[in-house]
Design a protein around this motif. Sequence first.
Motif, PDB file in Angstrom:
ATOM      1  N   LEU A 184      30.171  22.657 -27.300  1.00  0.00           N
ATOM      2  CA  LEU A 184      29.607  21.624 -26.426  1.00  0.00           C
ATOM      3  C   LEU A 184      28.862  20.584 -27.246  1.00  0.00           C
ATOM      4  O   LEU A 184      28.952  19.383 -27.001  1.00  0.00           O
ATOM      5  N   GLU A 186      29.506  19.857 -30.367  1.00  0.00           N
ATOM      6  CA  GLU A 186      30.532  19.096 -31.103  1.00  0.00           C
ATOM      7  C   GLU A 186      31.190  18.066 -30.198  1.00  0.00           C
ATOM      8  O   GLU A 186      31.440  16.938 -30.617  1.00  0.00           O
ATOM      9  N   ALA A 187      31.479  18.480 -28.952  1.00  0.00           N
ATOM     10  CA  ALA A 187      32.110  17.549 -28.009  1.00  0.00           C
ATOM     11  C   ALA A 187      31.228  16.319 -27.837  1.00  0.00           C
ATOM     12  O   ALA A 187      31.712  15.191 -27.809  1.00  0.00           O
ATOM     13  N   SER A 188      29.924  16.553 -27.737  1.00  0.00           N
ATOM     14  CA  SER A 188      29.010  15.442 -27.541  1.00  0.00           C
ATOM     15  C   SER A 188      28.933  14.553 -28.784  1.00  0.00           C
ATOM     16  O   SER A 188      29.016  13.334 -28.686  1.00  0.00           O
ATOM     17  N   TYR A 189      28.817  15.191 -29.955  1.00  0.00           N
ATOM     18  CA  TYR A 189      28.784  14.407 -31.199  1.00  0.00           C
ATOM     19  C   TYR A 189      30.045  13.572 -31.347  1.00  0.00           C
ATOM     20  O   TYR A 189      30.004  12.413 -31.761  1.00  0.00           O
ATOM     21  N   ALA A 190      31.203  14.173 -30.995  1.00  0.00           N
ATOM     22  CA  ALA A 190      32.479  13.483 -31.181  1.00  0.00           C
ATOM     23  C   ALA A 190      32.596  12.254 -30.283  1.00  0.00           C
ATOM     24  O   ALA A 190      33.459  11.423 -30.494  1.00  0.00           O
ATOM     25  N   LEU A 191      31.723  12.162 -29.259  1.00  0.00           N
ATOM     26  CA  LEU A 191      31.746  10.985 -28.399  1.00  0.00           C
ATOM     27  C   LEU A 191      30.758   9.930 -28.882  1.00  0.00           C
ATOM     28  O   LEU A 191      30.441   8.987 -28.154  1.00  0.00           O
ATOM     29  N   GLY A 192      30.254  10.119 -30.086  1.00  0.00           N
ATOM     30  CA  GLY A 192      29.328   9.129 -30.633  1.00  0.00           C
ATOM     31  C   GLY A 192      27.947   9.224 -30.027  1.00  0.00           C
ATOM     32  O   GLY A 192      27.277   8.218 -29.840  1.00  0.00           O
ATOM     33  N   THR A 193      27.532  10.437 -29.680  1.00  0.00           N
ATOM     34  CA  THR A 193      26.214  10.637 -29.101  1.00  0.00           C
ATOM     35  C   THR A 193      25.268  11.151 -30.182  1.00  0.00           C
ATOM     36  O   THR A 193      25.634  12.011 -30.969  1.00  0.00           O
ATOM     37  N   SER A 194      24.058  10.603 -30.170  1.00  0.00           N
ATOM     38  CA  SER A 194      23.106  11.002 -31.207  1.00  0.00           C
ATOM     39  C   SER A 194      22.620  12.420 -30.946  1.00  0.00           C
ATOM     40  O   SER A 194      22.782  12.969 -29.866  1.00  0.00           O
ATOM     41  N   ARG A 197      20.002  12.724 -28.099  1.00  0.00           N
ATOM     42  CA  ARG A 197      20.597  12.579 -26.778  1.00  0.00           C
ATOM     43  C   ARG A 197      21.458  13.782 -26.432  1.00  0.00           C
ATOM     44  O   ARG A 197      21.533  14.209 -25.273  1.00  0.00           O
ATOM     45  N   VAL A 202      22.979  17.581 -23.049  1.00  0.00           N
ATOM     46  CA  VAL A 202      23.959  18.669 -23.071  1.00  0.00           C
ATOM     47  C   VAL A 202      23.288  20.026 -23.299  1.00  0.00           C
ATOM     48  O   VAL A 202      23.456  20.951 -22.513  1.00  0.00           O
TER      49      VAL A 202
ATOM     50  N   MET B  88      32.637  14.832 -38.749  1.00  0.00           N
ATOM     51  CA  MET B  88      32.199  16.025 -38.036  1.00  0.00           C
ATOM     52  C   MET B  88      31.637  17.059 -38.999  1.00  0.00           C
ATOM     53  O   MET B  88      30.945  17.983 -38.585  1.00  0.00           O
ATOM     54  N   THR B 116      27.046   8.437 -36.012  1.00  0.00           N
ATOM     55  CA  THR B 116      27.169   8.171 -34.581  1.00  0.00           C
ATOM     56  C   THR B 116      28.067   6.970 -34.331  1.00  0.00           C
ATOM     57  O   THR B 116      28.941   6.984 -33.468  1.00  0.00           O
ATOM     58  N   ARG B 119      31.679   7.839 -35.032  1.00  0.00           N
ATOM     59  CA  ARG B 119      32.322   8.664 -34.002  1.00  0.00           C
ATOM     60  C   ARG B 119      32.595   7.878 -32.725  1.00  0.00           C
ATOM     61  O   ARG B 119      33.420   8.271 -31.919  1.00  0.00           O
ATOM     62  N   ARG B 120      31.872   6.750 -32.531  1.00  0.00           N
ATOM     63  CA  ARG B 120      32.177   5.911 -31.376  1.00  0.00           C
ATOM     64  C   ARG B 120      33.523   5.226 -31.559  1.00  0.00           C
ATOM     65  O   ARG B 120      34.223   4.951 -30.599  1.00  0.00           O
ATOM     66  N   PHE B 126      39.511  18.382 -29.137  1.00  0.00           N
ATOM     67  CA  PHE B 126      39.456  19.654 -29.846  1.00  0.00           C
ATOM     68  C   PHE B 126      40.557  20.606 -29.397  1.00  0.00           C
ATOM     69  O   PHE B 126      41.228  20.401 -28.386  1.00  0.00           O
ATOM     70  N   ASN B 130      37.102  21.466 -24.057  1.00  0.00           N
ATOM     71  CA  ASN B 130      35.668  21.765 -24.009  1.00  0.00           C
ATOM     72  C   ASN B 130      34.913  20.771 -23.130  1.00  0.00           C
ATOM     73  O   ASN B 130      34.023  20.082 -23.593  1.00  0.00           O
ATOM     74  N   PHE B 132      32.156  19.370 -20.575  1.00  0.00           N
ATOM     75  CA  PHE B 132      30.774  19.761 -20.333  1.00  0.00           C
ATOM     76  C   PHE B 132      30.684  20.454 -18.974  1.00  0.00           C
ATOM     77  O   PHE B 132      31.455  20.126 -18.077  1.00  0.00           O
TER      78      PHE B 132
END
Lengths: 299, 296
Positions: A184, A186-194, A197, A202, B88, B116, B119-120, B126, B130, B132
Amino acid sequence: MIDLAEVTSAQPDLSAKRSWRSVKSTTMTGLMIASVVLVALPLIAVVWAIFGRGVAVAFHGFPDFFIKEIPSVARRAGPGMGPAILGTLMVTGAATLIAVPLGVLGAVYLHEYGVGNRFSRLVRFMATVMTGVPSIVMGLFIYVVWTLHFGYSAFGGSLALACLMLPVVIGATEQMLKLVPNHLREASYALGTSKSRTILTVVLPAALPGIVSGSLLAVARAAGETAPLLFAVGAATEYNPHLFEEANTALSIQIFGNATSSFVAAQDRAWGAALTLVLLTFIITLVARVFTARIASRR
Amino acid sequence: MLSEERIETDGRTQRDRSGPKGIIVSPPVASNRPDTPVVFDLADLEVFYGTFRAVRGVTMKIFKNEITAFIGPSGCGKTTVLRSFNRMHDVTPGARVAGGLRYRGAELYAPTVSATEVRRRIGMVFQKPNPFPKSIYDNVAFGPRSSGVSAKADLDVVVEKSLRSAALWDEVKDRLKASALGMSGGQQQRLCIARTIAVGPEVVLMDEPCSALDPIATARIEELMRELKSRFTIVIVTHNMQQAARVSDRTAFFTTEIDPKSDCRTGTLVEYDDTTKIFSNPSDERTENYITGRFG
């Protein structure tokens, strides 16, 4: 269904066979059941005693007992415990407001930021030591640093309880953060989230039910603490809605004071107060559980 | 098609055999497709986990609006290389990337680069879906909200557009407020793709996106990838060679080298070329052995 006489030798024998292993299994199962009964026995006995002696006192002329002030003359019979209920709510409420935010933030630092560094190891060690500090020592500490300067007040008791709750909240929160699956994050980081946050949106929501459970455990235990409150809160008999001023009281203090009194009327009030404390803890737990279930289902 | 090739190449004797260290990178002009701008430029990339060198010597270029597939046996570093593309590895303690890795000319691991921000622009899907533990809507809106979009009307537009792009809108438009965890595996993976698209990335990295899905869901994802190719650059890691052959424009074959002295396993790039070339006439014997099923 199958007639035994018809069973030919060609069919496999599927019946249970008696063996040393099955004897051991039966014995162990019996021992486990016996242990469960033994463990449950004291709990049942306590609930039995409190309800048996307390219901008649607490619910006589309902809701007098929960509202009226405590008789200032101990030997006089009659209700109530109103000020003690208010006192307990104030003391534990303020303690929760201090300990839970501090504890959760501390645990977030320990688990998400300070992983493995010297400072976080020190903090975790201190928290463990704090778990082992007897509550009366914590009460003495607050007595020296707070009560001697500012006098009796509900807030002094809150400080003592907060110190007792803090390590429990830190420990429970850290365990819950460990349980949040890494995918979870990783999913958030992969969306460009700091990172911050990610933790706010999450990690903490996913850990929330567990954090609430852990905090509730701490609250329930703190609500029943007596020793630290004796030093800091005092034992008033009238309502005192001021958190920072004048002596207050709490259910646990009243149970202690009344139960050790020689008057039957006071002893009765102690049973009533004990029942009230059990019910209060139960209600708080229930409300918090329903509340978290609501949040969890909304997600 | 593949089996024909196997028969044909079985009789090979004087094939160009490169040594264990030889990496054959054929010039990408061999294809009849027009050359698109370079998105990733890798120069002797290495990735370490602590002191262990997991991947070495990867030199390749990945092109815009193409699907590039990474294939190879388990432990050969495909995923490790993929995860270095959007930094990552930053969140894995002890992981370190060395060598050159440029994204549209900019060094990805320069000290001033924000992971950050990277990654944007470079999203990732994955292996295991996954989502949320939030509603379908909140899942898709998560990325835009992180980037500071808060107006409900704007979010509604992004959510619908992203779900349409992921071919999921018609299935979920009446239950956007329902939990994403109640969807099937294939739907969850398409939701993860929609969630990635919603951020508006330039590149979508996919780490074995279909390995947890049944063939029908896999076919839908592959179809989706072909549709998305016109808007994004896609890099996909897959264990499924047919999948690489079906969807990708270029294929990179990785393998594991074992150091005889330390018994250390290090992944490396063996061959990178047009997918048709890799699957019909590979230059390296190891590639051929792998695609014909003789090892791995």
